[in-house]
Design an enzyme around this catalytic site. Structure first.
Site, PDB file in Angstrom:
ATOM      1  N   THR A  17       0.837  -1.211   0.000  1.00 23.42           N
ATOM      2  CA  THR A  17       0.000   0.000   0.000  1.00 23.42           C
ATOM      3  C   THR A  17       0.872   1.261   0.000  1.00 23.42           C
ATOM      4  O   THR A  17       0.471   2.288  -0.559  1.00 23.42           O
ATOM      5  CB  THR A  17      -0.969   0.041   1.198  1.00 23.42           C
ATOM      6  N   ASN A  18       2.042   1.182   0.610  1.00 20.11           N
ATOM      7  CA  ASN A  18       2.954   2.339   0.547  1.00 20.11           C
ATOM      8  C   ASN A  18       3.507   2.521  -0.866  1.00 20.11           C
ATOM      9  O   ASN A  18       3.701   3.652  -1.316  1.00 20.11           O
ATOM     10  CB  ASN A  18       4.081   2.195   1.568  1.00 20.11           C
ATOM     11  N   HIS A 113       8.589   3.708   8.724  1.00 20.44           N
ATOM     12  CA  HIS A 113       8.351   2.870   9.912  1.00 20.44           C
ATOM     13  C   HIS A 113       7.056   3.340  10.580  1.00 20.44           C
ATOM     14  O   HIS A 113       6.842   4.545  10.739  1.00 20.44           O
ATOM     15  CB  HIS A 113       9.528   2.982  10.891  1.00 20.44           C
ATOM     16  N   ASP A 154      16.338   1.114  12.209  1.00 18.59           N
ATOM     17  CA  ASP A 154      15.497   2.293  12.474  1.00 18.59           C
ATOM     18  C   ASP A 154      16.276   3.417  13.167  1.00 18.59           C
ATOM     19  O   ASP A 154      15.678   4.269  13.838  1.00 18.59           O
ATOM     20  CB  ASP A 154      14.255   1.916  13.319  1.00 18.59           C
ATOM     21  N   LYS A 181      -3.117   5.347   6.564  1.00 24.08           N
ATOM     22  CA  LYS A 181      -3.893   6.348   5.812  1.00 24.08           C
ATOM     23  C   LYS A 181      -3.534   7.784   6.213  1.00 24.08           C
ATOM     24  O   LYS A 181      -3.415   8.651   5.347  1.00 24.08           O
ATOM     25  CB  LYS A 181      -5.383   6.093   6.063  1.00 24.08           C
ATOM     26  N   GLU A 184       1.602   7.338   7.017  1.00 20.22           N
ATOM     27  CA  GLU A 184       2.580   6.736   6.102  1.00 20.22           C
ATOM     28  C   GLU A 184       2.382   7.152   4.645  1.00 20.22           C
ATOM     29  O   GLU A 184       3.336   7.544   3.962  1.00 20.22           O
ATOM     30  CB  GLU A 184       2.511   5.206   6.178  1.00 20.22           C
TER      31      GLU A 184
HETATM   32  C1  GAR Z   1       3.692  -0.651   6.727  1.00 22.85           C
HETATM   33  O1  GAR Z   1       2.915  -0.305   7.836  1.00 22.85           O
HETATM   34  C2  GAR Z   1       5.136  -0.258   6.974  1.00 22.85           C
HETATM   35  O2  GAR Z   1       5.301   0.927   7.685  1.00 22.85           O
HETATM   36  C3  GAR Z   1       5.615  -1.431   7.797  1.00 22.85           C
HETATM   37  O3  GAR Z   1       5.022  -2.561   7.174  1.00 22.85           O
HETATM   38  C4  GAR Z   1       3.776  -2.173   6.584  1.00 22.85           C
HETATM   39  C5  GAR Z   1       3.789  -2.603   5.134  1.00 22.85           C
HETATM   40  O4  GAR Z   1       2.588  -2.322   4.479  1.00 22.85           O
HETATM   41  N1  GAR Z   1       7.047  -1.476   7.821  1.00 22.85           N
HETATM   42  C6  GAR Z   1       7.730  -1.830   8.911  1.00 22.85           C
HETATM   43  O5  GAR Z   1       7.218  -2.221   9.931  1.00 22.85           O
HETATM   44  C7  GAR Z   1       9.244  -1.728   8.773  1.00 22.85           C
HETATM   45  N2  GAR Z   1       9.870  -1.795  10.056  1.00 22.85           N
HETATM   46  P1  GAR Z   1       2.490  -2.167   2.892  1.00 22.85           P
HETATM   47  O6  GAR Z   1       3.182  -3.379   2.275  1.00 22.85           O
HETATM   48  O7  GAR Z   1       1.011  -2.207   2.618  1.00 22.85           O
HETATM   49  O8  GAR Z   1       3.123  -0.880   2.476  1.00 22.85           O
END
Ligand code: GAR
Length: 214
Positions: A17-18, A113, A154, A181, A184
């Site tokens: 999603t990011n 993060h 981090d 939402k 991030e």
């Molecule tokens: C997101 O919340 C991101 O911040 C987190 O994993 C999720 C991935 O979602 N990352 C971490 O925790 C890294 N330490 P996504 O694949 O839908 O973007």
């Protein structure tokens, strides 16, 4: 004055999603100085790969399971070189990169993060675990951070942060959704643009501090 956009690789492990937020931001003109050149997932079948394909971005899986970190990172470096990548964006990439890898790309890797660093971060804090820890602690405010990646998990310099209020009766899943939402998906594209500007300026002979262009 160099005009070419900075070539970005986005590394993912799952839902992407990011990555989608970056794709949408590129279309909306938020990432003016960068081009999403490549998407890499370390997990086969990740939704991130189909999101990339739908957006017409080259995408591939380099599996990290069943191999050594060294062999995985060698393949990763070869592909990044082949695509002449100038900025690596970790967008839900859940494998910790080695110190050797990170040292190859100083100030050229950023990560999103899902907490306000230095809370709920470091080894073992990823995905839903971060939100479980925040709820267990009872914080009233959490959020997200985009930071440069260095040898400490981090621990690199913070680029942008955004806070999110923790509601009553929140679950880890609902908190994750709110943080994505409301934090991030907003700060990752903005930080990506800022770092692209920084790199472009350096390529044009003017080194600038990221804090000076925010
Ligand atoms: C997101 O919340 C991101 O911040 C987190 O994993 C999720 C991935 O979602 N990352 C971490 O925790 C890294 N330490 P996504 O694949 O839908 O973007």
């Amino acid at each position: 004055m160099l005009k070419d956009p900075i070539r970005i690789a986005v590394l993912c492990s799952g839902g992407g999603t990011n990555l989608q937020a970056l794709i949408d931001a590129k279309k909306a003109g938020v990432i003016k100085d960068g081009k999403l050149s490549l998407v890499i997932s370390n997990k086969a079948g990740a939704r991130a790969l189909s999101r990339a394909a739908e957006a017409g971005i080259d995408a591939m899986c380099i599996p990290s399971a069943g191999t050594t970190t060294e062999a995985f990172e060698k393949k990763l470096c070869d592909v990044l070189d082949e695509y002449k990548i100038e900025l690596i964006v970790l967008a839900g990439f859940l494998k910790v990169l080695s110190a050797d890898f990170v040292r190859r790309y100083p100030d050229r890797i950023i990560n999103v993060h899902p907490s306000l660093i230095p809370s709920f971060c470091g080894d073992g804090f990823y995905g839903l675990k971060v939100h479980e820890a925040a709820l267990n602690y009872g914080v009233k405010v959490t959020g997200a951070t985009v930071h440069f990646v260095n040898e400490i998990t981090d621990g690199g310099k913070i680029i942008l942060q955004k806070s999110v209020a923790v509601r009553k009766d929140e679950t880890p899943e609902s908190l994750q959704a709110h943080v994505m939402k409301n934090a991030e998906w907003i700060i990752l594209p903005r930080a990506t643009q800022l770092v692209c500007r920084m790199i472009k300026s350096e390529k044009n002979g003017k080194k600038i501090d990221i804090s000076d262009i925010q």
